[in-house]
Structure formats: structure tokens, C-alpha cells
Design a protein around this motif. Structure first.
Motif, PDB file in Angstrom:
ATOM      1  N   MET A   1       0.823  -1.306  -0.317  1.00  0.00           N
ATOM      2  CA  MET A   1      -0.051   0.334   0.095  1.00  0.00           C
ATOM      3  C   MET A   1       0.678   0.976  -0.171  1.00  0.00           C
ATOM      4  N   ASP A   2       0.333   2.784  -0.800  1.00  0.00           N
ATOM      5  CA  ASP A   2       1.375   3.884  -0.625  1.00  0.00           C
ATOM      6  C   ASP A   2       0.990   4.212   0.176  1.00  0.00           C
ATOM      7  N   GLY A   3       2.579   4.820   0.785  1.00  0.00           N
ATOM      8  CA  GLY A   3       2.766   5.261   2.048  1.00  0.00           C
ATOM      9  C   GLY A   3       2.929   4.593   3.479  1.00  0.00           C
ATOM     10  N   VAL A   4       2.550   3.400   3.325  1.00  0.00           N
ATOM     11  CA  VAL A   4       2.504   1.973   4.361  1.00  0.00           C
ATOM     12  C   VAL A   4       4.024   1.532   4.514  1.00  0.00           C
ATOM     13  N   THR A   5       4.312   1.329   4.983  1.00  0.00           N
ATOM     14  CA  THR A   5       5.949   0.268   5.712  1.00  0.00           C
ATOM     15  C   THR A   5       5.616  -0.926   6.610  1.00  0.00           C
ATOM     16  N   VAL A   6       5.794  -2.073   5.939  1.00  0.00           N
ATOM     17  CA  VAL A   6       4.814  -2.898   7.233  1.00  0.00           C
ATOM     18  C   VAL A   6       6.910  -3.588   7.362  1.00  0.00           C
ATOM     19  N   ILE A   7       6.583  -3.966   8.510  1.00  0.00           N
ATOM     20  CA  ILE A   7       7.743  -3.715   9.202  1.00  0.00           C
ATOM     21  C   ILE A   7       8.411  -5.662   9.542  1.00  0.00           C
ATOM     22  N   ILE A 155       4.592  14.281  10.684  1.00  0.00           N
ATOM     23  CA  ILE A 155       4.616  13.881  11.160  1.00  0.00           C
ATOM     24  C   ILE A 155       5.178  11.773  10.438  1.00  0.00           C
ATOM     25  N   ARG A 156       4.770  11.538  11.388  1.00  0.00           N
ATOM     26  CA  ARG A 156       4.171   9.592  11.458  1.00  0.00           C
ATOM     27  C   ARG A 156       3.746   8.845  11.973  1.00  0.00           C
ATOM     28  N   PHE A 157       3.423   7.747  11.639  1.00  0.00           N
ATOM     29  CA  PHE A 157       1.601   7.229  12.693  1.00  0.00           C
ATOM     30  C   PHE A 157       2.878   5.626  12.704  1.00  0.00           C
ATOM     31  N   LEU A 158       2.734   5.026  13.671  1.00  0.00           N
ATOM     32  CA  LEU A 158       3.352   3.777  14.394  1.00  0.00           C
ATOM     33  C   LEU A 158       2.232   2.991  14.836  1.00  0.00           C
ATOM     34  N   PRO A 164      -7.036  -3.010   6.809  1.00  0.00           N
ATOM     35  CA  PRO A 164      -7.213  -2.477   5.312  1.00  0.00           C
ATOM     36  C   PRO A 164      -7.608  -1.574   5.318  1.00  0.00           C
ATOM     37  N   GLU A 165      -9.111  -1.440   5.647  1.00  0.00           N
ATOM     38  CA  GLU A 165     -10.713  -0.534   5.909  1.00  0.00           C
ATOM     39  C   GLU A 165      -9.791   0.975   7.150  1.00  0.00           C
ATOM     40  N   GLY A 166      -8.869   0.445   7.477  1.00  0.00           N
ATOM     41  CA  GLY A 166      -7.979   2.199   8.775  1.00  0.00           C
ATOM     42  C   GLY A 166      -7.486   2.425   7.487  1.00  0.00           C
ATOM     43  N   ILE A 167      -6.478   1.567   7.505  1.00  0.00           N
ATOM     44  CA  ILE A 167      -5.301   2.394   6.266  1.00  0.00           C
ATOM     45  C   ILE A 167      -5.812   3.052   5.219  1.00  0.00           C
ATOM     46  N   GLU A 168      -7.090   2.753   4.894  1.00  0.00           N
ATOM     47  CA  GLU A 168      -7.794   3.313   3.638  1.00  0.00           C
ATOM     48  C   GLU A 168      -8.094   4.769   4.193  1.00  0.00           C
ATOM     49  N   ARG A 169      -8.735   4.797   4.953  1.00  0.00           N
ATOM     50  CA  ARG A 169      -9.748   6.316   6.043  1.00  0.00           C
ATOM     51  C   ARG A 169      -8.352   6.747   6.105  1.00  0.00           C
ATOM     52  N   PHE A 170      -7.212   6.115   6.712  1.00  0.00           N
ATOM     53  CA  PHE A 170      -6.026   7.599   7.441  1.00  0.00           C
ATOM     54  C   PHE A 170      -5.449   7.706   6.322  1.00  0.00           C
ATOM     55  N   ARG A 171      -5.299   6.959   5.053  1.00  0.00           N
ATOM     56  CA  ARG A 171      -4.662   7.972   4.294  1.00  0.00           C
ATOM     57  C   ARG A 171      -5.173   8.706   3.315  1.00  0.00           C
ATOM     58  N   THR A 172      -6.686   8.117   3.271  1.00  0.00           N
ATOM     59  CA  THR A 172      -7.054   9.574   2.537  1.00  0.00           C
ATOM     60  C   THR A 172      -7.382  10.697   3.168  1.00  0.00           C
ATOM     61  N   ALA A 173      -7.516  10.827   5.107  1.00  0.00           N
ATOM     62  CA  ALA A 173      -7.924  12.364   5.546  1.00  0.00           C
ATOM     63  C   ALA A 173      -6.464  12.501   5.816  1.00  0.00           C
ATOM     64  N   HIS A 174      -5.284  11.834   6.234  1.00  0.00           N
ATOM     65  CA  HIS A 174      -4.287  12.338   5.738  1.00  0.00           C
ATOM     66  C   HIS A 174      -2.691  11.628   4.977  1.00  0.00           C
ATOM     67  N   ASP A 176      -0.214  13.426   3.701  1.00  0.00           N
ATOM     68  CA  ASP A 176       0.785  12.877   3.835  1.00  0.00           C
ATOM     69  C   ASP A 176       1.668  12.936   5.297  1.00  0.00           C
ATOM     70  N   VAL A 177       0.841  11.504   5.545  1.00  0.00           N
ATOM     71  CA  VAL A 177       1.223  11.099   6.725  1.00  0.00           C
ATOM     72  C   VAL A 177       2.213   9.188   7.027  1.00  0.00           C
ATOM     73  N   PRO A 178       3.001   9.477   6.506  1.00  0.00           N
ATOM     74  CA  PRO A 178       3.106   7.338   6.500  1.00  0.00           C
ATOM     75  C   PRO A 178       3.016   6.879   7.542  1.00  0.00           C
ATOM     76  N   VAL A 179       2.813   5.475   7.392  1.00  0.00           N
ATOM     77  CA  VAL A 179       1.582   4.813   8.824  1.00  0.00           C
ATOM     78  C   VAL A 179       2.625   3.538   8.456  1.00  0.00           C
ATOM     79  N   PHE A 180       3.609   3.445   9.844  1.00  0.00           N
ATOM     80  CA  PHE A 180       4.744   1.975   9.699  1.00  0.00           C
ATOM     81  C   PHE A 180       4.072   1.135  10.631  1.00  0.00           C
ATOM     82  N   THR A 181       3.732  -0.256  10.375  1.00  0.00           N
ATOM     83  CA  THR A 181       3.040  -1.316  11.036  1.00  0.00           C
ATOM     84  C   THR A 181       3.458  -2.521  10.882  1.00  0.00           C
TER      85      THR A 181
END
Length: 209
Positions: A1-7, A155-158, A164-174, A176-181
Motif C-alpha cells: 500500500m502506498d505510504g505504508v511500511t510493514v516492518i 508526522i509519522r504514525f506507528l 485495510p479499512e483503517g489504512i484507507e481512511r487514514f491515508r485519505t484523511a492524512h 502526508d503522514v506515512p504509516v509504519f506497522t
């Protein structure tokens, strides 16, 4: 997913498996969360800016790298975010800390704010927002909106788990904020919980229901 890093580091995945197990005790869950948060923090801070300073080793003078700019801010979404916060502070003890008190209304699944306290001059600091679960994303979206209102720009979110539903809503709202999970799980159930997930992180951390 764009803007999401899976660790996907093996130690992260191993500890996460033990945390998912419903037989894991409260004490073990809390300890593992602290351990895994240190590993996640290592990854979310991987590309921090560096500068050099002149130091004297026992052998000679040298130019050596140090972090550049103002100290980081770790922003914990209460209460479960504190489980990630503790391990991250073990790794970066000089970081500043923000606390954002939000709880999820179980009827509407919407966040209700009850507390907010953050360092000054957020606009000049990297802010890493932490919460174990990105489920509906309502709390994370609200927390980041509040931080942006206070001037935060970088800002970054960890999180530990994301739906998947949460990622989609989060990335739509923000966007500019990358997600790490550590994991993108299958879906949300009708109560807004991540499946297969690990249950309610706050309850498992503190032994509450």
C-alpha cells in the motif's frame, strides 16, 4: 500500500505471534509490547537527518555523526499508546512526549477527546504518533488533526496492527503522514475490531475488560 511500511523483521514477527496468542499473560503481553516497540522505533527513525560534530576519541580527533535538529516528539494516544511509548523512550530517552486522550464510543465508534498535552514548537520537530491498533482509524485521524492544529508538519504514525479499512481512511484523511506497522491484518469485524488481531490492546496490557 502506498505510504505504508510493514516492518517484517523476524524478531518483530516472532514477538507479535506470541502477543496474538490469547493464552499469553498480561505480564508477558506488556513486556513483549515494550520489547517490540523498541524494534519498531528503530525502523520508524531509520532515515532521521544527521549532522557531524567534532569529538576527541581516546585515539584522535574526528568528525562524528549526531542527530540534527530539535528533539523528537513521541505522541501517545492514550491509553494503549503508552505501551509503545515506554519501549521507544528506552531507545530515545531525550525525546519529548505528547499525550492525547481519546476513547472510542462503542455505539458510534467515533473518538471522544478528554485530554491533550504537547510540547511547544511542534512545527520544528518530527512527531511520531503511536497507538497499537489502526482499526477504524477514527482516533488516529482525530489525534493527528489536533497535532496539525498545534503546528505539527512532519508526522509519522506507528502501530502494531492495521486493518485495510483503517489504512484507507487514514491515508485519505492524512495523505502526508506515512504509516509504519508490523502487520496488515485481514479486516474489521462488525464491532470495529481487527481480525485476526490480538483483541483490545489496552485491556490485554492492563488486565481490564
Amino acid at each position: 500500500m502506498d505510504g505504508v511500511t510493514v516492518i517484517d523483521h523476524p524478531l518483530v514477527q516472532h514477538k507479535l505471534t506470541i502477543m496474538r496468542n490469547k493464552e499469553t499473560s498480561t505480564a508477558s503481553f506488556r513486556r513483549l509490547l515494550r520489547e517490540i516497540s523498541t524494534l519498531l522505533c528503530y525502523e520508524v527513525t531509520r532515515n532521521l537527518d544527521l549532522t557531524t560534530i567534532r569529538i576527541e576519541t581516546p585515539m584522535e580527533a574526528m568528525d562524528s555523526p549526531v542527530l540534527e535538529g530539535k528533539k523528537l516528539v513521541f505522541a501517545s494516544i492514550l491509553r494503549a499508546g503508552n505501551g509503545l511509548l515506554e519501549g521507544m523512550l528506552d531507545l530515545v530517552p531525550a525525546a519529548r512526549v505528547a499525550h492525547i486522550g481519546l476513547y472510542r464510543d462503542h455505539e458510534t465508534l467515533q473518538p471522544v477527546e478528554y485530554y491533550f498535552k504537547a510540547p511547544e514548537d511542534l512545527e520544528n520537530r518530527l512527531v511520531i504518533v503511536v497507538d497499537p491498533m489502526l482499526a477504524t482509524a477514527n482516533s488516529a485521524i482525530a489525534a493527528i488533526e489536533k497535532l496539525k492544529e498545534r503546528g505539527a508538519k512532519n508526522i509519522r504514525f506507528l502501530c502494531l496492527l492495521a486493518a485495510p479499512e483503517g489504512i484507507e481512511r487514514f491515508r485519505t484523511a492524512h495523505p502526508d503522514v506515512p504509516v509504519f506497522t508490523a502487520s496488515i491484518d485481514r479486516h474489521l469485524n462488525d464491532k470495529g475490531y481487527i481480525v485476526p488481531g490480538l483483541g483490545d490492546a489496552g485491556d490485554r496490557m492492563y488486565g481490564t475488560k
